[in-house]
Scaffold this motif. Structure first.
Motif, PDB file in Angstrom:
ATOM      1  N   UNK A 141       0.761  -1.270   0.006  1.00  0.00           N
ATOM      2  CA  UNK A 141      -0.152   0.016   0.091  1.00  0.00           C
ATOM      3  C   UNK A 141       0.919   1.057   0.050  1.00  0.00           C
ATOM      4  N   UNK A 142       0.884   1.842  -1.212  1.00  0.00           N
ATOM      5  CA  UNK A 142       1.920   3.130  -1.231  1.00  0.00           C
ATOM      6  C   UNK A 142       1.152   4.292  -0.516  1.00  0.00           C
ATOM      7  N   UNK A 143       2.055   4.795   0.256  1.00  0.00           N
ATOM      8  CA  UNK A 143       1.704   5.899   1.073  1.00  0.00           C
ATOM      9  C   UNK A 143       1.872   7.228   0.084  1.00  0.00           C
ATOM     10  N   UNK A 144       0.956   8.201   0.193  1.00  0.00           N
ATOM     11  CA  UNK A 144       0.883   9.143  -0.522  1.00  0.00           C
ATOM     12  C   UNK A 144       2.096  10.083  -0.325  1.00  0.00           C
ATOM     13  N   UNK A 145       2.496  10.679  -1.334  1.00  0.00           N
ATOM     14  CA  UNK A 145       3.534  11.852  -1.050  1.00  0.00           C
ATOM     15  C   UNK A 145       3.464  12.519   0.430  1.00  0.00           C
ATOM     16  N   UNK A 146       4.503  12.488   1.015  1.00  0.00           N
ATOM     17  CA  UNK A 146       4.584  13.171   2.447  1.00  0.00           C
ATOM     18  C   UNK A 146       5.820  13.601   2.763  1.00  0.00           C
ATOM     19  N   UNK A 147       6.059  14.223   3.769  1.00  0.00           N
ATOM     20  CA  UNK A 147       7.313  14.578   4.260  1.00  0.00           C
ATOM     21  C   UNK A 147       8.179  13.739   5.081  1.00  0.00           C
ATOM     22  N   UNK A 164       8.704  -5.558  -4.978  1.00  0.00           N
ATOM     23  CA  UNK A 164       7.217  -5.580  -5.121  1.00  0.00           C
ATOM     24  C   UNK A 164       6.899  -4.040  -5.091  1.00  0.00           C
ATOM     25  N   UNK A 165       7.656  -3.488  -3.840  1.00  0.00           N
ATOM     26  CA  UNK A 165       7.515  -1.939  -3.929  1.00  0.00           C
ATOM     27  C   UNK A 165       7.650  -1.220  -5.464  1.00  0.00           C
ATOM     28  N   UNK A 166       8.694  -1.603  -6.002  1.00  0.00           N
ATOM     29  CA  UNK A 166       8.983  -0.978  -7.261  1.00  0.00           C
ATOM     30  C   UNK A 166       7.877  -1.127  -8.403  1.00  0.00           C
ATOM     31  N   UNK A 167       7.403  -2.549  -8.289  1.00  0.00           N
ATOM     32  CA  UNK A 167       6.417  -2.990  -9.047  1.00  0.00           C
ATOM     33  C   UNK A 167       5.256  -2.363  -9.206  1.00  0.00           C
ATOM     34  N   UNK A 168       4.779  -2.066  -7.763  1.00  0.00           N
ATOM     35  CA  UNK A 168       3.756  -1.299  -7.559  1.00  0.00           C
ATOM     36  C   UNK A 168       3.707   0.120  -7.738  1.00  0.00           C
ATOM     37  N   UNK A 169       4.815   0.708  -7.453  1.00  0.00           N
ATOM     38  CA  UNK A 169       4.935   2.406  -8.269  1.00  0.00           C
ATOM     39  C   UNK A 169       4.806   2.487  -9.501  1.00  0.00           C
ATOM     40  N   UNK A 170       5.172   1.322 -10.352  1.00  0.00           N
ATOM     41  CA  UNK A 170       5.020   1.330 -11.842  1.00  0.00           C
ATOM     42  C   UNK A 170       3.353   1.250 -12.026  1.00  0.00           C
ATOM     43  N   UNK A 171       2.817   0.128 -11.446  1.00  0.00           N
ATOM     44  CA  UNK A 171       1.441  -0.157 -11.549  1.00  0.00           C
ATOM     45  C   UNK A 171       0.490   0.861 -11.152  1.00  0.00           C
ATOM     46  N   UNK A 172       1.098   1.702 -10.121  1.00  0.00           N
ATOM     47  CA  UNK A 172       0.092   2.975  -9.595  1.00  0.00           C
ATOM     48  C   UNK A 172       0.046   3.888 -10.907  1.00  0.00           C
ATOM     49  N   UNK A 173       1.038   3.943 -11.834  1.00  0.00           N
ATOM     50  CA  UNK A 173       1.157   4.915 -12.902  1.00  0.00           C
ATOM     51  C   UNK A 173      -0.208   4.565 -13.657  1.00  0.00           C
TER      52      UNK A 173
END
Ligand SMILES: [Zn+2]
Length: 192
Positions: free
Chosen positions: A9-15, A116-125
């Motif tokens: 579960x990607x976390x939205x852009x934050x600081x 899996x995190x990198x794959x998820x980031x690609x999928x999220x696009x």
């Protein structure tokens, strides 16, 4: 032992340095949830699921998080530097709930999760992207809440571990937080 599924579960852009939450399944049979992917100075690392450590108020006995300045029950002033410090000098505020016991296993988990995190980031696009982490969550929370409520009905004095806070908020009500660290009467002990 094989990791058969990783959900992210990607976390939205934050600081903050937190990039994602993650669950892993071993041998299609055992799920560990609430791993975190953190961006550190030397790249990504995977933090194991953990619970906040607490201690008891000297005045009233209520459990408080180790960083609490005042007891959340009676308001007594507490020493905010009372947490034990590790060899690195950092206050120990959390304890792992599940973790690998050797570096080979840590490496396997870390690699699988970060891949899996990198794959998820690609999928999220992609258009129509749906995060699958919450599907798992719904099933889990429903059955979990049911088990706990059954235990509470059949065994009046059973102190449950409390239902988990809604996904993503991670803020816990004080009542949940106070019962969460009762390992001796915890969830597993009640079931087994
Ligand atoms: Zn108190």
């Amino acid at each position: 032992m094989v990791i058969t599924e990783v959900r992210i579960k990607l976390v939205e852009e934050n600081n903050e340095r937190l990039q994602a939450f993650c669950s892993i399944t071993f041998d299609n049979a055992f799920v560990v949830r609430d791993l975190k992917i953190i961006e550190g100075p030397k790249g990504y690392f995977v933090a194991m699921p953990s619970r906040k450590l607490t201690d008891r108020c000297p005045q009233c006995g209520t459990k408080n998080h180790l960083r609490a300045r005042n007891c959340n029950h009676c308001g007594t002033r507490l020493d905010e530097n009372r947490a034990l410090r590790g060899p690195d000098g950092r206050a120990k505020l959390h304890a792992d709930i599940a973790h690998p016991i050797n570096s080979a296993c840590r490496e396997i988990i870390q690699n699988a999760v970060i891949k899996a995190y990198h794959e998820e980031k690609e999928r999220a696009k992609l258009p129509g992207y749906v995060c699958t982490y919450d599907d798992l969550d719904a099933d889990y929370d429903d059955s979990y809440a049911q088990i706990v409520s059954e235990l509470n009905t059949t065994r009046g004095n059973y102190r449950s571990h409390g239902s988990h806070a809604p996904r993503g908020t991670h803020a816990k009500s004080s009542s949940v937080a106070t019962s969460e660290d009762d390992r001796s009467t915890g969830f597993g002990a009640g079931i087994l």
